[in-house]
Structure formats: C-alpha cells, structure tokens
Write an enzyme that holds these catalytic residues in place. Structure first.
Site, mmCIF file in Angstrom:
data_model
loop_
_atom_site.group_PDB
_atom_site.id
_atom_site.type_symbol
_atom_site.label_atom_id
_atom_site.label_comp_id
_atom_site.label_asym_id
_atom_site.label_seq_id
_atom_site.Cartn_x
_atom_site.Cartn_y
_atom_site.Cartn_z
ATOM 1 N N VAL A 206 0.866 -1.173 0.000
ATOM 2 C CA VAL A 206 0.000 0.000 0.000
ATOM 3 C C VAL A 206 0.903 1.224 0.000
ATOM 4 C CG1 VAL A 206 -1.707 1.344 1.300
ATOM 5 C CG2 VAL A 206 -1.911 -1.141 1.186
ATOM 6 N N ASP A 380 3.744 -2.802 4.187
ATOM 7 C CA ASP A 380 3.168 -4.141 4.099
ATOM 8 C C ASP A 380 1.843 -4.149 4.847
ATOM 9 O OD1 ASP A 380 2.506 -6.824 4.225
ATOM 10 O OD2 ASP A 380 4.556 -7.500 4.573
ATOM 11 N N HIS A 381 0.752 -4.321 4.085
ATOM 12 C CA HIS A 381 -0.569 -4.199 4.690
ATOM 13 C C HIS A 381 -0.924 -5.399 5.563
ATOM 14 C CE1 HIS A 381 -4.271 -2.243 5.341
ATOM 15 N NE2 HIS A 381 -4.416 -1.682 4.144
ATOM 16 N N ARG A 382 -0.117 -6.439 5.580
ATOM 17 C CA ARG A 382 -0.384 -7.562 6.481
ATOM 18 C C ARG A 382 -0.153 -7.180 7.933
ATOM 19 N NH1 ARG A 382 3.516 -12.020 3.950
ATOM 20 N NH2 ARG A 382 4.866 -10.165 4.072
#
Length: 411
Positions: A206, A380-382
């Site tokens: 993102v 990192d959208h995790r």
C-alpha cells in the site's frame, strides 16, 4: 467372357479387373474378347499416362472416365499420306510442378521459424522477398533484419579524373550488432531483481502520498552547514528526511517490523538498521546504517556520507546490506516528484521523497512561493494498516515542515 466382375455403369479405379475371359482358342468369341480386352488395356495404360494428374493436385475426378479414341477407317489406312516436311526437334517436356508450389499461382512459401515469421510481420517484410542464409534455405532473424534495415548512407566517392572509368558503387551493409546492447544480468543486479520480484509478489503493498512545505527544512540545512559539528560532512535534505523517519519509528515502533511466514508472527524490531537505497553502476544497492536510531545527528550524518560514498565506489559488503529494518530512498535526485517504492525484502515499510520544487502554496492565509516536496510511504498491509501508515507519514511531514520545533518537542 466367363464372368462380369463389375456391374454395368459402375465407376472403378484404373487397373481394377472388370471381367474374366476364357482362354479356349477354339472359342473365337472368347479369343476376340480377350484380344479386345488386351487392346483396351493398352489404350487405358496409354491414356492413364497422358492424363495422370500433376503432383500436388490430387486425383482427378474424371480419371476413370476416359474418352474413346477414334481410330481411322481401314480404307483410309490403305492410302499413303503425302510426305510431310521434316519436323523441328522435339522440346524437352516441362518439369512437373513441385509439391510445395501453392495452388493459387503465388510463389513458394518461405522457410522460417514462427518467431522469425512474427518479426517479419511486425516489420512489414514479405518473407518470400528475403534472401535466406540459414541451413536448407531457412530464413533467419538476421536475414529479416537485414532486409528491413534502411539503406546506410555512404559518402559519395570523389569524381574520377578524365579518362578513368567510374567505380561501381558498393551496396551498404547495416551493422546490427552496433544497434543493440546486451547486458548480462548477474551479481548485484541479479540479486536485486530477484529480491524485488519476491517482495512485490509476496507482501501486499500500500502506498500513501503527502505533499509537504519544506521551506523551513531547507533553511535548517543551510544553518547546519555553518555549524562546526558538520564542517567535515555533507549536509543535505536527505539527512533531515532520514532523521524524521527515525523519530517517527521511535514513536510508532510497529512500523519497524517484519513478517515471519513460517511462524505466522509479526516481529517488531526495537532497533533501527536504516537502509539507504543507492543507485550505482552495478545496479541498486540498499546498505544500512546499523543502530541508526541511537546515533546523534552529527555521527549519523558521517555514517550516511560514508555509506553513500562506499556504495557509489562499488565497495559495499554483503554484511552492510543485510539486516535492514526500514528504508528511505531519494528519487528527487533524478528529477522525479513521487513514486511507489517496493519494500525491501524482510522489512515492513519504505519512504521515498521527491524533488524539492518552488510551488505556489497557501502559507499563513496568503498565496506564496514555497519549497514543496512529495513523500511516498509504501508499507506491508499484512502488519501495518492504513491508520498506522497514515500516522507515520503525517508525523514525518510535520517534522519536515518545522524541524526545529519538532526536535524541541520530540527530542
């Protein structure tokens, strides 16, 4: 005739037995029929030879329906014909058409592999007009390129003196090797390419953007250059952008994390090995400053200068590129306003800042010309959601808008 093998009116292939005749010489009818059959067989063989279809045309539909030959009357055979003038020597028969010749009257199909045919189609080249140099008359890629290349201009030769014959102009030869360059993908570039592909297709990226008025940051850069602590180092806007990122990490430690796929855990790092993306002749390298968050600004400035100089000279060691936790990249030095940087493998975020430009900006209620840049934060959208990523980007922007006040407030 003993037996009729084929019904009357049927059409059969040449050579198919149609009757069985007797061999009794006492039977004049049988002998006559046999002689007639032999005669018809000879005539059929002769007409079959004459009407045999050309190779590649297939079997003629009317091959078995032969026209009866008209034989001259017996009376006319007794009269000797007048002597005819000598005929010219017989010409050799025309060679049979080859099997590869097309039926539409065009020229033969050129031999070429599918990639070569596609290249010829893209270049608008008719393969039948290309001179083939490959084995067995095969048209090669070089043949197509040579045919499609525009003629090379050759300087006109000097005019011959009187009495000398004019030289025959030579055909220009295109040098295709000089028009292309192939660079082997190996070493640093190969490693970087593999890492970027792995990161791009593993971590859900993102990217958020923020335009910032950095007029005060540029003033601070000029002030630091005049201080004795920075007399032997280069002070640039990158130094203050990197320092703002380190400060934001201290206030938002979860942005400085990595994803452990095997253990299914988020690993938050309470130390910062700050990666600095550097473009070199060998490709992009990302060495990092170990424990960058614990260094005072002058020491951090020297470490940053040493890291960039070592990278440009090609002396970066593998140890210097391992263990990074978060990265900053300066795309503004290339004249770019913004970008969507790819996260360095094993990290959670990367910050990019673009070129600093004079732009119209509303400052204290009035439209003025200010120094403006664009920040881009990929994460990192995790493990970093939109709220955390936005807070980090907002705080970095606030520190660059007023670095001196932020330093006093945040320490």
């Amino acid at each position: 005739m003993r037996e009729l093998l084929v019904e009357a009116g049927s059409t059969v292939d040449v050579g198919t037995p149609i009757i069985r005749v007797g061999d009794d010489p006492a039977d004049p009818g049988a002998v006559g029929a046999q002689n007639g059959a032999v005669q018809r067989q000879e005539e059929g063989s002769e007409e079959e030879t004459r009407e045999k279809p050309l190779v590649g045309y297939g079997e003629k539909a009317s091959a078995t329906q032969r026209r009866k030959r008209r034989r001259p009357a017996a009376a006319s055979a007794a009269v000797a014909p007048p002597a005819a003038p000598p005929s010219p020597p017989a010409q050799a028969p025309a060679p049979a058409r080859e099997a590869s010749a097309p039926l539409n009257g065009g020229s033969a199909r050129a031999l070429a592999k599918p990639p070569v045919r596609k290249l010829a189609k893209d270049l608008g080249v008719d393969l039948r007009s290309v001179t083939a140099t490959g084995p067995g008359g095969l048209v090669t890629r070089e043949d197509v390129q040579r045919h499609a290349a525009p003629p090379t201009e050759v300087p006109a030769p000097p005019a011959p003196e009187s009495g000398e014959p004019e030289p025959t102009p030579e055909a220009p030869v295109a040098d295709f090797a000089a028009r292309e360059e192939r660079i082997p993908v190996k070493g640093v570039r190969r490693h970087t390419a593999a890492a970027m592909v792995s990161s791009a297709f593993t971590a859900p990226h993102v990217t958020e953007f923020l335009q910032v008025d950095v007029t005060k940051t540029m003033r601070t850069v000029r002030k630091l250059r005049e201080r004795p602590e920075f007399a032997d180092v280069k002070v640039s806007p990158l130094l203050l952008v990197a320092k703002a990122l380190l400060t934001a990490v201290r206030h938002h430690p979860r942005v400085n994390a990595s994803w452990d796929e095997e253990a299914q855990e988020i690993v938050v790092k309470h130390y910062v090995n700050l990666g600095i993306a550097a473009a070199t002749d060998r490709g992009l390298v990302v060495p990092n400053i170990k424990d960058a968050g614990a260094k005072p600004l002058p020491e951090f400035a020297r470490a940053l200068q040493e890291l960039t100089e070592t990278a440009r000279e090609g002396r970066t060691t593998p140890a210097a590129m391992s263990g990074g936790t978060i990265t900053v990249t300066n795309v503004g030095v290339f004249g770019v306003d913004a970008g969507t940087p790819i996260i360095n493998p094993g990290e959670g975020a990367i910050l990019a800042f673009g070129q600093i430009r004079d732009m119209p900006w509303v400052h204290k209620g009035k439209l003025k010309v200010r120094k403006v840049t664009t920040l881009s934060l990929s994460f990192d959208h995790r493990m970093i959601d939109g709220e955390l990523g936005s807070e980090v980007l907002r705080d970095i922007g606030a520190m660059l808008e007023d670095p001196e006040m932020t330093a006093l407030a945040w320490g």
